[in-house]
Scaffold this active site. Structure first.
Site, PDB file in Angstrom:
ATOM      1  N   HIS A  54       0.838  -1.412  -0.068  1.00 23.34           N
ATOM      2  CA  HIS A  54       0.239  -0.158   0.026  1.00 23.34           C
ATOM      3  C   HIS A  54       1.329   1.480   0.079  1.00 23.34           C
ATOM      4  O   HIS A  54       1.864   1.433   0.159  1.00 23.34           O
ATOM      5  CB  HIS A  54      -0.720  -0.097   1.072  1.00 23.34           C
ATOM      6  CG  HIS A  54      -0.043   0.032   2.253  1.00 23.34           C
ATOM      7  ND1 HIS A  54       0.230  -0.829   3.382  1.00 23.34           N
ATOM      8  CD2 HIS A  54       0.183   1.020   3.467  1.00 23.34           C
ATOM      9  CE1 HIS A  54       0.883  -0.774   4.608  1.00 23.34           C
ATOM     10  NE2 HIS A  54       0.688   0.623   4.900  1.00 23.34           N
ATOM     11  N   HIS A  67      -6.387  -1.965   3.013  1.00 20.91           N
ATOM     12  CA  HIS A  67      -5.857  -0.972   2.729  1.00 20.91           C
ATOM     13  C   HIS A  67      -4.842  -0.734   1.437  1.00 20.91           C
ATOM     14  O   HIS A  67      -4.223  -1.657   1.382  1.00 20.91           O
ATOM     15  CB  HIS A  67      -4.822   0.449   3.737  1.00 20.91           C
ATOM     16  CG  HIS A  67      -4.502   0.638   4.392  1.00 20.91           C
ATOM     17  ND1 HIS A  67      -3.761  -1.006   4.623  1.00 20.91           N
ATOM     18  CD2 HIS A  67      -3.033   1.282   5.106  1.00 20.91           C
ATOM     19  CE1 HIS A  67      -2.217  -1.060   5.150  1.00 20.91           C
ATOM     20  NE2 HIS A  67      -2.636   0.406   5.490  1.00 20.91           N
ATOM     21  N   HIS A  92       4.549   7.919   3.749  1.00 19.08           N
ATOM     22  CA  HIS A  92       5.268   5.958   3.227  1.00 19.08           C
ATOM     23  C   HIS A  92       4.410   5.219   1.682  1.00 19.08           C
ATOM     24  O   HIS A  92       3.682   5.006   1.678  1.00 19.08           O
ATOM     25  CB  HIS A  92       5.432   4.936   4.458  1.00 19.08           C
ATOM     26  CG  HIS A  92       3.843   4.628   4.915  1.00 19.08           C
ATOM     27  ND1 HIS A  92       3.272   5.521   5.908  1.00 19.08           N
ATOM     28  CD2 HIS A  92       3.598   3.750   4.706  1.00 19.08           C
ATOM     29  CE1 HIS A  92       2.422   4.431   5.724  1.00 19.08           C
ATOM     30  NE2 HIS A  92       2.557   3.284   5.679  1.00 19.08           N
ATOM     31  N   HIS A 151      -0.475  -1.615  14.365  1.00 20.89           N
ATOM     32  CA  HIS A 151      -2.039  -0.356  14.213  1.00 20.89           C
ATOM     33  C   HIS A 151      -2.957  -1.184  14.713  1.00 20.89           C
ATOM     34  O   HIS A 151      -3.687  -1.879  14.867  1.00 20.89           O
ATOM     35  CB  HIS A 151      -1.592  -0.237  12.998  1.00 20.89           C
ATOM     36  CG  HIS A 151      -0.706  -0.201  11.604  1.00 20.89           C
ATOM     37  ND1 HIS A 151       0.556   1.352  12.136  1.00 20.89           N
ATOM     38  CD2 HIS A 151      -0.100  -0.707  10.894  1.00 20.89           C
ATOM     39  CE1 HIS A 151       1.076   1.236  11.391  1.00 20.89           C
ATOM     40  NE2 HIS A 151       1.321  -0.058  11.266  1.00 20.89           N
ATOM     41  N   TYR A 190       8.565   0.990   9.863  1.00 24.44           N
ATOM     42  CA  TYR A 190       9.195   1.763   9.865  1.00 24.44           C
ATOM     43  C   TYR A 190      10.500   2.543   9.147  1.00 24.44           C
ATOM     44  O   TYR A 190      11.080   2.291  11.080  1.00 24.44           O
ATOM     45  CB  TYR A 190       7.879   3.305   9.945  1.00 24.44           C
ATOM     46  CG  TYR A 190       6.418   2.880   9.823  1.00 24.44           C
ATOM     47  CD1 TYR A 190       5.957   3.588   8.916  1.00 24.44           C
ATOM     48  CD2 TYR A 190       5.797   2.892  10.846  1.00 24.44           C
ATOM     49  CE1 TYR A 190       4.136   3.403   8.534  1.00 24.44           C
ATOM     50  CE2 TYR A 190       4.437   2.676  10.721  1.00 24.44           C
ATOM     51  CZ  TYR A 190       4.043   2.484   9.329  1.00 24.44           C
ATOM     52  OH  TYR A 190       2.235   3.192  10.013  1.00 24.44           O
ATOM     53  N   GLU A 218       7.980   1.303   5.012  1.00 28.81           N
ATOM     54  CA  GLU A 218       7.172   0.310   5.877  1.00 28.81           C
ATOM     55  C   GLU A 218       7.734  -0.928   5.177  1.00 28.81           C
ATOM     56  O   GLU A 218       7.382  -1.274   3.858  1.00 28.81           O
ATOM     57  CB  GLU A 218       5.875   0.590   6.442  1.00 28.81           C
ATOM     58  CG  GLU A 218       5.199   0.025   7.044  1.00 28.81           C
ATOM     59  CD  GLU A 218       3.641   0.655   7.110  1.00 28.81           C
ATOM     60  OE1 GLU A 218       3.264   0.960   6.632  1.00 28.81           O
ATOM     61  OE2 GLU A 218       3.371  -0.371   8.268  1.00 28.81           O
TER      62      GLU A 218
END
Ligand code: FE2
Length: 303
Positions: free
Chosen positions: A150, A196, A210, A242, A251, A261
Protein backbone atom coordinates in the site's frame (compact mmCIF):
# COMPACT_ATOMS: atom_id res chain seq x y z
CA UNK A 1 -13.31 -5.13 -13.04
CA UNK A 2 -11.67 -1.70 -12.74
CA UNK A 3 -8.64 -1.09 -10.53
CA UNK A 4 -7.06 -4.34 -9.31
CA UNK A 5 -4.38 -3.10 -6.92
CA UNK A 6 -1.48 -0.73 -6.30
CA UNK A 7 0.93 -1.30 -9.17
CA UNK A 8 4.00 0.80 -8.41
CA UNK A 9 5.53 3.93 -6.98
CA UNK A 10 8.19 6.15 -8.52
CA UNK A 11 10.36 7.83 -5.88
CA UNK A 12 12.97 10.55 -6.28
CA UNK A 13 16.51 10.17 -5.02
CA UNK A 14 19.50 12.50 -5.35
CA UNK A 15 22.05 9.65 -5.23
CA UNK A 16 20.73 6.97 -7.56
CA UNK A 17 23.52 4.44 -6.93
CA UNK A 18 23.20 4.72 -3.14
CA UNK A 19 19.42 4.21 -3.37
CA UNK A 20 19.82 1.24 -5.73
CA UNK A 21 22.27 -0.36 -3.29
CA UNK A 22 19.81 0.17 -0.42
CA UNK A 23 16.73 -1.12 -2.28
CA UNK A 24 18.52 -4.19 -3.66
CA UNK A 25 20.78 -5.17 -0.73
CA UNK A 26 18.87 -4.03 2.38
CA UNK A 27 15.24 -4.16 1.19
CA UNK A 28 16.07 -6.99 -1.22
CA UNK A 29 14.13 -5.90 -4.30
CA UNK A 30 15.19 -7.22 -7.72
CA UNK A 31 16.54 -4.83 -10.39
CA UNK A 32 14.77 -5.41 -13.72
CA UNK A 33 15.88 -2.48 -15.90
CA UNK A 34 18.07 0.59 -15.90
CA UNK A 35 18.50 3.83 -17.82
CA UNK A 36 20.80 6.72 -16.99
CA UNK A 37 18.26 8.47 -14.72
CA UNK A 38 15.94 5.62 -13.66
CA UNK A 39 16.15 2.11 -12.21
CA UNK A 40 13.21 -0.32 -12.15
CA UNK A 41 12.78 -2.84 -9.31
CA UNK A 42 10.30 -5.49 -8.19
CA UNK A 43 9.52 -7.73 -5.23
CA UNK A 44 10.62 -11.32 -5.86
CA UNK A 45 7.09 -12.77 -6.10
CA UNK A 46 5.73 -10.06 -8.39
CA UNK A 47 5.06 -11.23 -11.93
CA UNK A 48 5.19 -7.72 -13.36
CA UNK A 49 8.19 -5.74 -14.50
CA UNK A 50 8.31 -3.30 -11.57
CA UNK A 51 6.68 -2.04 -8.40
CA UNK A 52 9.34 0.58 -7.64
CA UNK A 53 11.01 3.10 -9.94
CA UNK A 54 13.94 5.08 -8.56
CA UNK A 55 14.30 8.38 -10.38
CA UNK A 56 17.35 10.59 -10.13
CA UNK A 57 16.28 14.05 -8.90
CA UNK A 58 17.87 16.79 -6.79
CA UNK A 59 15.47 16.05 -3.93
CA UNK A 60 13.36 13.24 -2.43
CA UNK A 61 9.62 12.52 -2.63
CA UNK A 62 7.05 10.80 -4.80
CA UNK A 63 7.15 11.39 -8.56
CA UNK A 64 4.15 9.20 -9.52
CA UNK A 65 2.16 6.25 -8.25
CA UNK A 66 0.35 3.67 -10.36
CA UNK A 67 -2.63 1.34 -10.06
CA UNK A 68 -3.17 -1.74 -12.22
CA UNK A 69 -6.49 -2.04 -14.08
CA UNK A 70 -7.99 -5.32 -15.30
CA UNK A 71 -8.99 -4.39 -18.85
CA UNK A 72 -7.87 -1.92 -21.51
CA UNK A 73 -11.49 -0.68 -21.59
CA UNK A 74 -11.12 0.37 -17.92
CA UNK A 75 -8.68 3.05 -19.07
CA UNK A 76 -11.31 4.48 -21.46
CA UNK A 77 -14.02 4.41 -18.81
CA UNK A 78 -11.89 6.04 -16.12
CA UNK A 79 -10.62 8.64 -18.61
CA UNK A 80 -14.20 9.70 -19.26
CA UNK A 81 -15.10 9.77 -15.57
CA UNK A 82 -11.97 11.67 -14.51
CA UNK A 83 -12.49 14.28 -17.22
CA UNK A 84 -16.15 14.61 -16.21
CA UNK A 85 -14.83 15.42 -12.73
CA UNK A 86 -12.97 18.36 -14.33
CA UNK A 87 -9.48 16.83 -14.31
CA UNK A 88 -7.44 16.63 -17.51
CA UNK A 89 -5.83 13.31 -18.47
CA UNK A 90 -3.09 12.08 -20.77
CA UNK A 91 -2.65 8.71 -22.49
CA UNK A 92 0.81 7.17 -22.83
CA UNK A 93 1.41 4.13 -25.04
CA UNK A 94 3.00 0.94 -23.70
CA UNK A 95 6.77 1.43 -23.54
CA UNK A 96 6.60 5.22 -23.48
CA UNK A 97 7.50 5.36 -19.76
CA UNK A 98 10.29 2.78 -20.11
CA UNK A 99 10.55 -0.60 -21.80
CA UNK A 100 8.46 -2.47 -19.21
CA UNK A 101 5.65 0.07 -18.92
CA UNK A 102 2.08 -0.63 -20.00
CA UNK A 103 -0.60 1.53 -21.59
CA UNK A 104 -1.07 4.38 -19.13
CA UNK A 105 -3.74 6.93 -18.23
CA UNK A 106 -2.08 9.79 -16.32
CA UNK A 107 -3.74 12.54 -14.29
CA UNK A 108 -3.18 14.67 -11.22
CA UNK A 109 -5.53 13.75 -8.35
CA UNK A 110 -7.15 16.49 -6.21
CA UNK A 111 -4.54 15.62 -3.56
CA UNK A 112 -1.81 16.88 -5.94
CA UNK A 113 -0.34 13.42 -6.65
CA UNK A 114 0.38 12.31 -10.22
CA UNK A 115 -1.48 9.01 -10.67
CA UNK A 116 -1.09 6.46 -13.46
CA UNK A 117 -3.69 3.80 -14.24
CA UNK A 118 -1.84 1.03 -16.07
CA UNK A 119 -2.81 -1.91 -18.24
CA UNK A 120 -0.47 -4.47 -19.73
CA UNK A 121 2.80 -3.85 -17.91
CA UNK A 122 5.39 -6.34 -19.16
CA UNK A 123 5.29 -9.67 -17.30
CA UNK A 124 8.69 -10.99 -16.24
CA UNK A 125 7.71 -13.88 -13.93
CA UNK A 126 8.31 -14.37 -10.23
CA UNK A 127 11.65 -16.24 -10.35
CA UNK A 128 9.93 -19.58 -9.71
CA UNK A 129 9.11 -22.30 -12.23
CA UNK A 130 5.46 -22.84 -13.19
CA UNK A 131 5.80 -26.56 -12.52
CA UNK A 132 6.44 -27.89 -9.00
CA UNK A 133 7.82 -24.61 -7.59
CA UNK A 134 9.58 -24.30 -4.21
CA UNK A 135 8.05 -21.72 -1.82
CA UNK A 136 10.82 -19.18 -2.40
CA UNK A 137 13.72 -18.80 -4.84
CA UNK A 138 17.22 -19.46 -3.52
CA UNK A 139 19.73 -16.66 -3.22
CA UNK A 140 17.47 -13.78 -2.16
CA UNK A 141 19.11 -11.10 -0.05
CA UNK A 142 18.04 -8.52 2.54
CA UNK A 143 14.44 -8.29 3.76
CA UNK A 144 13.17 -9.48 0.33
CA UNK A 145 9.44 -8.74 0.66
CA UNK A 146 7.44 -10.66 -1.95
CA UNK A 147 5.30 -7.72 -3.11
CA UNK A 148 4.19 -4.12 -2.74
CA UNK A 149 1.20 -3.59 -0.42
CA UNK A 150 0.00 0.00 0.00
CA UNK A 151 0.90 3.66 -0.21
CA UNK A 152 0.22 6.42 2.32
CA UNK A 153 -0.13 9.94 0.91
CA UNK A 154 -0.66 13.39 2.41
CA UNK A 155 -3.00 16.18 1.33
CA UNK A 156 -4.71 19.27 2.72
CA UNK A 157 -8.28 18.10 2.04
CA UNK A 158 -8.55 14.43 3.03
CA UNK A 159 -12.35 14.52 2.67
CA UNK A 160 -12.05 15.79 -0.93
CA UNK A 161 -9.33 13.30 -1.94
CA UNK A 162 -11.28 10.42 -0.38
CA UNK A 163 -14.48 11.41 -2.20
CA UNK A 164 -12.60 11.52 -5.52
CA UNK A 165 -11.04 8.07 -5.05
CA UNK A 166 -14.32 6.50 -3.88
CA UNK A 167 -16.74 8.21 -6.30
CA UNK A 168 -14.62 8.38 -9.47
CA UNK A 169 -12.19 5.45 -9.05
CA UNK A 170 -14.41 3.00 -7.10
CA UNK A 171 -12.22 2.67 -4.00
CA UNK A 172 -14.00 1.56 -0.81
CA UNK A 173 -13.48 3.28 2.56
CA UNK A 174 -12.50 0.73 5.23
CA UNK A 175 -11.53 2.98 8.15
CA UNK A 176 -11.27 6.67 8.99
CA UNK A 177 -9.98 8.86 11.79
CA UNK A 178 -12.37 11.79 12.19
CA UNK A 179 -11.56 15.08 13.96
CA UNK A 180 -13.73 16.45 16.75
CA UNK A 181 -15.13 19.01 14.29
CA UNK A 182 -16.11 16.32 11.78
CA UNK A 183 -13.28 16.35 9.22
CA UNK A 184 -11.45 13.24 8.05
CA UNK A 185 -7.89 13.30 9.41
CA UNK A 186 -6.89 9.92 7.96
CA UNK A 187 -8.73 7.59 5.56
CA UNK A 188 -8.00 4.02 4.49
CA UNK A 189 -9.17 2.89 1.03
CA UNK A 190 -9.10 -0.49 -0.66
CA UNK A 191 -9.58 -2.31 -3.96
CA UNK A 192 -8.07 -5.68 -2.97
CA UNK A 193 -10.32 -6.62 -0.02
CA UNK A 194 -7.42 -5.85 2.32
CA UNK A 195 -7.67 -3.02 4.89
CA UNK A 196 -5.91 -0.56 2.55
CA UNK A 197 -4.23 -0.17 -0.80
CA UNK A 198 -4.15 3.62 -0.40
CA UNK A 199 -4.45 5.95 2.57
CA UNK A 200 -4.52 9.71 3.06
CA UNK A 201 -3.40 11.70 6.06
CA UNK A 202 -3.72 15.46 6.57
CA UNK A 203 -0.62 17.33 5.42
CA UNK A 204 0.75 19.26 2.45
CA UNK A 205 -0.66 18.46 -0.99
CA UNK A 206 1.39 16.05 -3.12
CA UNK A 207 3.46 14.94 -0.10
CA UNK A 208 4.49 11.31 0.42
CA UNK A 209 4.26 9.62 3.82
CA UNK A 210 5.34 6.06 3.02
CA UNK A 211 5.21 3.07 0.70
CA UNK A 212 4.71 -0.35 2.28
CA UNK A 213 5.84 -3.75 1.07
CA UNK A 214 4.21 -6.92 2.37
CA UNK A 215 6.06 -9.46 4.52
CA UNK A 216 4.50 -12.76 5.50
CA UNK A 217 4.33 -12.55 9.31
CA UNK A 218 5.41 -10.83 12.52
CA UNK A 219 8.65 -12.79 12.60
CA UNK A 220 9.59 -11.32 9.21
CA UNK A 221 9.12 -7.83 10.72
CA UNK A 222 11.55 -8.74 13.49
CA UNK A 223 14.03 -9.95 10.87
CA UNK A 224 13.51 -6.74 8.87
CA UNK A 225 14.27 -4.67 12.00
CA UNK A 226 17.41 -6.77 12.62
CA UNK A 227 18.58 -6.08 9.06
CA UNK A 228 17.84 -2.33 9.31
CA UNK A 229 19.83 -2.13 12.55
CA UNK A 230 22.68 -4.18 11.08
CA UNK A 231 22.91 -1.95 7.99
CA UNK A 232 22.60 1.30 9.96
CA UNK A 233 19.22 2.17 8.43
CA UNK A 234 17.29 4.76 10.45
CA UNK A 235 14.31 2.97 12.07
CA UNK A 236 11.38 5.35 12.53
CA UNK A 237 8.84 3.24 14.46
CA UNK A 238 8.03 -0.35 15.36
CA UNK A 239 7.80 -3.22 14.88
CA UNK A 240 4.37 -2.51 16.32
CA UNK A 241 0.61 -3.05 15.95
CA UNK A 242 -1.74 -0.68 14.15
CA UNK A 243 -5.22 -0.17 15.62
CA UNK A 244 -6.60 0.88 12.24
CA UNK A 245 -6.16 -2.02 9.76
CA UNK A 246 -5.16 -4.36 12.65
CA UNK A 247 -1.87 -4.84 10.81
CA UNK A 248 1.70 -4.86 12.11
CA UNK A 249 4.34 -2.53 10.73
CA UNK A 250 7.95 -1.39 10.85
CA UNK A 251 8.90 2.06 9.50
CA UNK A 252 12.33 3.18 8.35
CA UNK A 253 13.88 5.60 5.86
CA UNK A 254 15.67 5.06 2.57
CA UNK A 255 18.96 6.97 2.04
CA UNK A 256 17.12 9.85 0.31
CA UNK A 257 14.67 10.28 3.22
CA UNK A 258 11.65 8.51 1.73
CA UNK A 259 9.81 6.53 4.42
CA UNK A 260 9.39 2.78 3.85
CA UNK A 261 7.22 0.34 5.76
CA UNK A 262 7.22 -3.43 6.02
CA UNK A 263 3.63 -4.47 6.74
CA UNK A 264 1.76 -7.67 7.52
CA UNK A 265 -1.54 -8.81 9.06
CA UNK A 266 -4.87 -7.03 8.68
CA UNK A 267 -8.21 -8.54 7.77
CA UNK A 268 -10.39 -9.48 4.80
CA UNK A 269 -12.62 -6.56 3.75
CA UNK A 270 -15.81 -7.56 1.96
CA UNK A 271 -17.13 -4.82 -0.36
CA UNK A 272 -20.31 -4.44 1.73
CA UNK A 273 -18.43 -4.02 5.01
CA UNK A 274 -19.28 -0.84 6.98
CA UNK A 275 -16.30 1.49 7.53
CA UNK A 276 -14.76 1.70 11.02
CA UNK A 277 -14.41 5.16 12.58
CA UNK A 278 -11.75 6.22 15.10
CA UNK A 279 -12.22 9.42 17.07
CA UNK A 280 -9.56 12.13 17.28
CA UNK A 281 -9.01 11.28 20.96
CA UNK A 282 -8.07 7.70 19.98
CA UNK A 283 -5.87 8.66 17.01
CA UNK A 284 -2.72 7.48 18.83
CA UNK A 285 -4.19 4.03 19.35
CA UNK A 286 -5.51 3.92 15.77
CA UNK A 287 -1.98 4.35 14.45
CA UNK A 288 0.19 2.70 17.16
CA UNK A 289 -2.08 0.46 19.20
CA UNK A 290 0.44 -0.60 21.87
CA UNK A 291 1.98 2.83 22.40
CA UNK A 292 -1.41 4.60 22.32
CA UNK A 293 0.22 7.83 21.16
CA UNK A 294 1.63 9.06 17.88
CA UNK A 295 4.17 11.85 18.02
CA UNK A 296 3.70 14.88 15.84
CA UNK A 297 6.95 14.17 14.01
CA UNK A 298 5.57 10.90 12.62
CA UNK A 299 2.51 12.73 11.31
CA UNK A 300 4.37 15.68 9.84
CA UNK A 301 7.69 14.23 8.58
CA UNK A 302 7.29 13.46 4.90
CA UNK A 303 9.06 13.60 1.59
FE1 FE2 B 1 1.32 1.79 6.12
Amino acid sequence: MGILRLSHVEVRCPDLELSVAYYTEVVGLIETARESDRVWLKGWDEQQHHSMILRYAPTYGLETLGFKVAEMSDLDEYQERIEQAGISTKRLAAGELGKGSGETLRFTAPSGHVVDLVHGMRQVGNMLPLHNPPPEPLGLTGIHPPRIDHVFLMCEDVDGATTFFTDVLDFRLTEQIVSDDGYQLVTFLERTHTPHDLAFVTGPNAAFHHVAYWVDDWNELRRAADLCAFHGVRIDAGPTRHGATRGWGLYFFDPAGNRNEMYTGGYWADPDREPVTWTEAEMGRAIFYYEGVVDQRFLTEHS
